[in-house]
Write a protein that holds these residues in place. Structure first.
Motif, PDB file in Angstrom:
ATOM      1  N   GLN A  13     -12.444  16.069   2.406  1.00  0.00           N
ATOM      2  CA  GLN A  13     -12.529  14.728   1.836  1.00  0.00           C
ATOM      3  C   GLN A  13     -12.728  13.681   2.925  1.00  0.00           C
ATOM      4  N   VAL A  34       1.891  18.309   3.667  1.00  0.00           N
ATOM      5  CA  VAL A  34       0.580  17.795   3.278  1.00  0.00           C
ATOM      6  C   VAL A  34       0.709  17.014   1.967  1.00  0.00           C
ATOM      7  N   PRO A  39      -0.278  15.173  -1.613  1.00  0.00           N
ATOM      8  CA  PRO A  39      -1.232  15.548  -2.668  1.00  0.00           C
ATOM      9  C   PRO A  39      -2.587  14.888  -2.423  1.00  0.00           C
ATOM     10  N   LEU A  40      -3.624  15.605  -2.739  1.00  0.00           N
ATOM     11  CA  LEU A  40      -4.968  15.031  -2.597  1.00  0.00           C
ATOM     12  C   LEU A  40      -5.171  13.915  -3.609  1.00  0.00           C
ATOM     13  N   THR A 100     -11.320  28.306   5.493  1.00  0.00           N
ATOM     14  CA  THR A 100     -10.463  28.491   4.323  1.00  0.00           C
ATOM     15  C   THR A 100      -9.618  29.749   4.478  1.00  0.00           C
ATOM     16  N   ASN A 138      -3.929  26.576   4.289  1.00  0.00           N
ATOM     17  CA  ASN A 138      -3.442  25.696   3.228  1.00  0.00           C
ATOM     18  C   ASN A 138      -4.610  25.031   2.491  1.00  0.00           C
ATOM     19  N   TRP A 162       2.718  12.220   5.987  1.00  0.00           N
ATOM     20  CA  TRP A 162       2.356  13.576   6.403  1.00  0.00           C
ATOM     21  C   TRP A 162       3.486  14.330   7.097  1.00  0.00           C
ATOM     22  N   ASP A 206      -4.731  22.693   0.294  1.00  0.00           N
ATOM     23  CA  ASP A 206      -4.636  21.231   0.237  1.00  0.00           C
ATOM     24  C   ASP A 206      -5.044  20.610   1.568  1.00  0.00           C
ATOM     25  N   GLY A 258      -8.701  20.800   1.758  1.00  0.00           N
ATOM     26  CA  GLY A 258      -9.234  19.775   0.867  1.00  0.00           C
ATOM     27  C   GLY A 258      -9.220  18.393   1.487  1.00  0.00           C
ATOM     28  N   TRP A 259      -8.119  18.061   2.167  1.00  0.00           N
ATOM     29  CA  TRP A 259      -8.058  16.788   2.887  1.00  0.00           C
ATOM     30  C   TRP A 259      -9.131  16.717   3.976  1.00  0.00           C
TER      31      TRP A 259
END
Length: 339
Positions: free
Chosen positions: A184, A333, A335-336, A137, A175, A329, A177, A180-181
């Motif tokens: 996920q 990036v 949105p999640l 992160t 980043n 992409w 996001d 987060g990707w």
């Protein structure tokens, strides 16, 4: 009355039409969608004991021809899907010099590229275990400051002070996001483990050190010094918190330097740091720091082979998703999606 073009004009028009219809020539730069960088390989790129690059090579580049890049110690490999990769070399200077040479080389178009810097690392037993895989992160440079011997300062006080002038290059937030990707897509991946790693973990009393490996996130601490021991580990956590980053979870030697090159040359937030833990950053309570640094035969952590496999297995999920959804992409990036 009919009109005929002169022969040379007709030939020129035909040449232009054919050029527009024909595919890109061999001299056109490779349009890079994802670049995978590792720091070392033990032997060959395939067929022997795997280091940091071999599993990536076997997944994506076994049919690719090497591309020599001036200023980079190892060739770049690219497949037909726009995935490229190389071995950069170890340490901030070697790895960042390689990245700059590759980015600036006209054989590649890196303008839309996502970068995954991947390799093995250490972890503090309070926050990780052998064969963990971690997405960064934050990136923190461990080296940019002043240090002194503990006995030369106030008893029990920190022995580090940041040096002014390095504020923009000692700390990078990746980043959110993109992280987060990554979580996920990979957070629930089943990771390989080994009996030797399971046995080794039991030497440590910390709950985190004893558990099975998992995919997680946190701060990756970059330092050319291979710091070791509970005191140095505590200092790394102190620096992470001093700079406002997340908990220190990985110690490695390259990515803060690479981040500076990517930021200067490309300026976008498409960098990921992916590390697998192959050692603890300190010994267990029954051994000294020097004993842990120089273990007796048969006393190493184990789990190296499983960890380098885990890194590529986790990272390839991210690579494959970006490539298969490139229209979404390419420009940044997405949105999640809501879970």
């Amino acid at each position: 009355m009919s009109f005929r073009k002169p022969a040379h004009l007709a030939a020129a028009a035909l040449s232009l039409a054919l050029a527009a219809a024909s595919p890109a020539s061999a001299d056109d730069p490779v349009k890079v969608k994802v670049f995978i960088g590792s720091m070392f390989e033990i032997g060959q790129n395939t067929g022997d004991r795997a280091g940091e690059f071999q599993h990536w090579y076997e997944r994506y580049f076994s049919q690719s021809k090497p591309i020599t890049v001036k200023g980079a110690p190892n060739p770049v490999y690219c497949n037909d899907d726009g995935v490229c990769g190389s071995v950069f070399g170890m340490g901030k200077v070697a790895s960042s010099a390689s990245v700059q040479a590759i980015i600036l080389n006209p054989q590649f178009d890196m303008s839309d590229a996502y970068f995954i810097v991947s390799g093995v690392a250490g972890t503090p037993p309070e926050r990780g275990t052998i064969a963990d895989v971690s997405w960064a992160t934050w990136l923190v440079d461990y080296d940019l400051g002043h240090r002194w011997a503990p006995e030369e300062g106030e008893p029990g006080a920190p022995t580090f002070m940041p040096r002014k002038g390095y504020e923009k290059v000692r700390l990078f937030q990746l980043n959110p996001d993109l992280v987060g990707w990554a979580m996920q897509l990979t957070g629930k991946a089943n990771l390989k483990d080994s009996e030797s790693a399971r046995s080794y973990r039991m030497r440590y009393p910390q709950e985190s050190a004893r558990r099975a490996p998992a995919v997680k996130t946190g701060t990756h601490m970059t330092g050319d010094t291979f710091f070791h021991g509970p005191g140095m580990s505590a200092q790394a956590q102190y620096i992470a918190k001093l700079y406002g980053a997340d908990d220190y979870i990985i110690t490695e030697m390259e990515v803060a330097g690479i981040a500076q090159v990517v930021q200067r040359t490309l300026g976008h937030q498409r960098l990921m740091s992916l590390r697998g833990a192959v050692n603890f950053d300190q010994g267990n309570p029954n051994e000294t720091t020097l004993q842990h640094l120089d273990p007796a035969p048969g006393q190493t952590a184990g789990g190296f082979a499983e960890t380098v496999d885990n890194i590529a297995a986790v990272g390839s999920r991210m690579v494959d998703h970006i490539i298969s959804h490139w229209s979404e992409w390419k420009n940044g990036v997405p949105p999640l999606p809501r879970q």
